[in-house]
Design an enzyme around this catalytic site. Structure first.
Site, PDB file in Angstrom:
ATOM      1  N   ASP A 239     -27.197  53.712  -2.927  1.00 30.92           N
ATOM      2  CA  ASP A 239     -28.373  53.098  -2.309  1.00 30.92           C
ATOM      3  C   ASP A 239     -28.162  53.133  -0.799  1.00 30.92           C
ATOM      4  O   ASP A 239     -27.430  52.311  -0.251  1.00 30.92           O
ATOM      5  CB  ASP A 239     -28.577  51.666  -2.786  1.00 30.92           C
ATOM      6  CG  ASP A 239     -29.891  51.084  -2.303  1.00 30.92           C
ATOM      7  OD1 ASP A 239     -30.877  51.151  -3.057  1.00 30.92           O
ATOM      8  OD2 ASP A 239     -29.938  50.574  -1.165  1.00 30.92           O
ATOM      9  N   GLU A 241     -28.968  53.054   3.347  1.00 27.41           N
ATOM     10  CA  GLU A 241     -29.798  52.354   4.324  1.00 27.41           C
ATOM     11  C   GLU A 241     -30.023  53.300   5.495  1.00 27.41           C
ATOM     12  O   GLU A 241     -29.141  54.083   5.860  1.00 27.41           O
ATOM     13  CB  GLU A 241     -29.120  51.072   4.808  1.00 27.41           C
ATOM     14  CG  GLU A 241     -28.884  50.047   3.702  1.00 27.41           C
ATOM     15  CD  GLU A 241     -30.168  49.569   3.042  1.00 27.41           C
ATOM     16  OE1 GLU A 241     -31.220  49.542   3.721  1.00 27.41           O
ATOM     17  OE2 GLU A 241     -30.129  49.249   1.846  1.00 27.41           O
ATOM     18  N   ALA A 242     -31.224  53.238   6.088  1.00 31.17           N
ATOM     19  CA  ALA A 242     -31.600  54.176   7.144  1.00 31.17           C
ATOM     20  C   ALA A 242     -32.257  53.434   8.306  1.00 31.17           C
ATOM     21  O   ALA A 242     -32.707  52.283   8.159  1.00 31.17           O
ATOM     22  CB  ALA A 242     -32.553  55.237   6.596  1.00 31.17           C
ATOM     23  N   ASP A 339     -34.039  57.521  -2.082  1.00 35.40           N
ATOM     24  CA  ASP A 339     -32.682  57.696  -1.553  1.00 35.40           C
ATOM     25  C   ASP A 339     -32.278  59.160  -1.510  1.00 35.40           C
ATOM     26  O   ASP A 339     -31.710  59.629  -0.516  1.00 35.40           O
ATOM     27  CB  ASP A 339     -31.688  56.900  -2.407  1.00 35.40           C
ATOM     28  CG  ASP A 339     -31.920  55.407  -2.306  1.00 35.40           C
ATOM     29  OD1 ASP A 339     -31.340  54.774  -1.421  1.00 35.40           O
ATOM     30  OD2 ASP A 339     -32.707  54.874  -3.112  1.00 35.40           O
ATOM     31  N   HIS A 396     -31.070  44.446   0.828  1.00 34.50           N
ATOM     32  CA  HIS A 396     -31.234  45.532   1.805  1.00 34.50           C
ATOM     33  C   HIS A 396     -29.930  45.881   2.523  1.00 34.50           C
ATOM     34  O   HIS A 396     -29.962  46.495   3.593  1.00 34.50           O
ATOM     35  CB  HIS A 396     -32.320  45.181   2.837  1.00 34.50           C
ATOM     36  CG  HIS A 396     -33.657  44.925   2.228  1.00 34.50           C
ATOM     37  ND1 HIS A 396     -34.397  45.904   1.599  1.00 34.50           N
ATOM     38  CD2 HIS A 396     -34.390  43.782   2.132  1.00 34.50           C
ATOM     39  CE1 HIS A 396     -35.530  45.395   1.159  1.00 34.50           C
ATOM     40  NE2 HIS A 396     -35.546  44.113   1.460  1.00 34.50           N
ATOM     41  N   ASP A 401     -26.898  46.346  -2.724  1.00 34.11           N
ATOM     42  CA  ASP A 401     -27.965  46.902  -3.575  1.00 34.11           C
ATOM     43  C   ASP A 401     -27.380  47.829  -4.633  1.00 34.11           C
ATOM     44  O   ASP A 401     -27.796  47.796  -5.802  1.00 34.11           O
ATOM     45  CB  ASP A 401     -28.971  47.673  -2.719  1.00 34.11           C
ATOM     46  CG  ASP A 401     -29.886  46.758  -1.918  1.00 34.11           C
ATOM     47  OD1 ASP A 401     -29.906  45.546  -2.211  1.00 34.11           O
ATOM     48  OD2 ASP A 401     -30.557  47.246  -0.998  1.00 34.11           O
TER      49      ASP A 401
END
Length: 428
Positions: A239, A241-242, A339, A396, A401
């Site tokens: 998972d 994150e961006a 993702d 998040h 996650d």
């Protein structure tokens, strides 16, 4: 006598007027230019083409066509008769008793298995077509990762012969499913507790869990295989994150800032290890305040991190150290398609590196969840609530996650779900 004279004078006046009018009319006709063919049509008594009624001619053409082909009225009667037959069938089904309702209840077990077999055949055809395209496009790519031959049923079309659903056990299972569908939540919890099974979760989850138990039991009594195939030794739950803004511009480019992997053993249904690394963005090196508050990733964390290509090399080195791709088969698992299909694909283009071959197909856990428990596609928080679990960690945040997605996957395995590849990369 006087009246007779008046009468004769009146008719004489009318007669003279008629003669004058006819003379005047004939003079006008002589002055007008003649139209070719008009005299002939007038002599034959035919109507002039300029005065023909187009509406009447159209109606004539329609009637002529109808006389040569099946009438629309007959087709309408056929459609109406079909609708009436369906309505009568529905009425007959509605007046059956409780026993008949159980018989008419959808055999979800048989239906699911037939749908899975059909999906396998379709998936095999799609995977074969996609693999041919990939081979052509990847002839000049560097070979940096070696994977074990996949054991996914989507890639093995001739795995097993079609099942015989005429066996009496499937009728028994259908009746049992009908009874379970009519149970309330308390009845479901009580039955699961008597069977020493997990009785936490929503009604749909409890029904799916109870049906799966009786399915295994009935198949075992009938001497049929009740084992759910395990296609992969491990799941790599990811998972990412961006980078983001509170309102992303239409041309905003998301860059990965956290790349976690949670390793799940599908045999023991336990988390064996985790990997987490932060990535330094290049196009948008400064994180927005919204992004930092949402992900709890500070600016200093990404400033000290390495860029994505180096992080991906570290990730693959860690995966190889676990025997993934050599000793053990594995699959990527996520809770949605973004993702892999958006963030990872976009990041590879930004970093100008080839997309990892082992991530071209993956398992979407939310799809499996909806199919097993007969629900709509729901987000991670709702999936956890439905199986009676609370979110653990910071929402998040990639690693938290991924851990919670892994918990959902382990519960699905516990409830007899078949985890197989169900999504693949969309070429762009």
């Amino acid at each position: 006598m006087l009246e007779l004279e008046y009468f004769i004078a009146f008719f004489s006046l009318i007669f003279i007027s008629c003669i004058v009018w006819l003379h005047f009319r004939s003079g006008m006709d002589a002055d007008m230019p003649s139209i070719p063919g008009e005299s002939k049509s007038r002599q034959s008594g035919a109507r002039s083409p300029r005065r023909s009624n187009p509406r009447k001619s159209k109606l004539k053409r329609v009637s002529a066509n109808r006389s040569r082909s099946p009438t629309l009225i007959q087709r309408g009667k056929d459609c109406c008769s079909t609708v009436k037959d369906k309505s009568h069938t529905a009425k007959r089904n509605n007046i059956e008793g409780d026993d008949q309702i159980a018989m008419m209840d959808v055999d979800e077990t048989v239906q699911d298995q037939m749908e899975e077999d059909e999906n396998d055949d379709q998936g095999h055809a799609l995977v074969e077509m996609d693999s041919k395209k990939m081979k052509k496009g990847n002839e000049h790519e560097s070979q940096r990762w070696k994977t074990v031959p996949s054991t996914s049923s989507a890639k093995v079309s001739s795995a097993s012969p079609p099942k015989d659903f005429s066996h009496p056990v499937y009728k028994k299972m259908s009746l049992k499913n009908g009874l379970i569908n009519r149970m309330c939540t308390l009845e479901l919890q009580r039955n699961l507790q008597e069977l020493n099974l997990n009785n936490q979760g929503s009604a749909n989850v409890l029904k799916g869990r109870l049906k799966n138990h009786y399915k295994k039991e009935a198949l075992a009594e009938a001497g049929l295989s009740s084992e759910v195939p395990v296609h992969f030794d491990y799941l790599c739950v990811i998972d990412v994150e961006a980078t983001c803004m509170e309102i992303n511009p239409i041309d905003y480019i998301h860059e990965i800032i956290e790349f976690p992997v949670v390793l799940v053993n599908t045999r023991t249904r336990q988390i064996e290890d985790t990997f987490e690394a932060f990535c330094k963005p290049v196009i948008n090196p400064k994180l927005s305040k919204f992004c930092q508050q949402l992900t709890h990733i500070s600016q200093s964390m990404v400033d000290k991190a390495e860029e994505f290509p180096v992080v991906l090399q570290h990730t693959e080195r860690w995966m190889k150290s676990k025997g993934l791709g050599s000793k053990h088969s594995f699959a990527i698992a996520t809770d949605c398609s973004l993702d892999m299909d958006l963030y990872l694909q976009l990041q590879c283009k930004v970093s100008e590196i080839s997309y990892p071959k082992y991530a071209r197909e993956w398992i979407n856990i939310s799809k499996v969840f909806a199919n097993v428990y007969k629900t709509k596609r729901v987000p991670l928080r709702t999936m956890l609530d439905n199986i009676g679990l609370a979110f653990a960690g910071q929402p998040h945040r990639g690693i938290d996650d991924a851990r919670n997605i892994a918990r959902v996957a382990m519960q699905l395995l516990e409830d007899g779900a078949e985890l197989k590849l169900n999504e693949k990369l969309t070429p762009t």
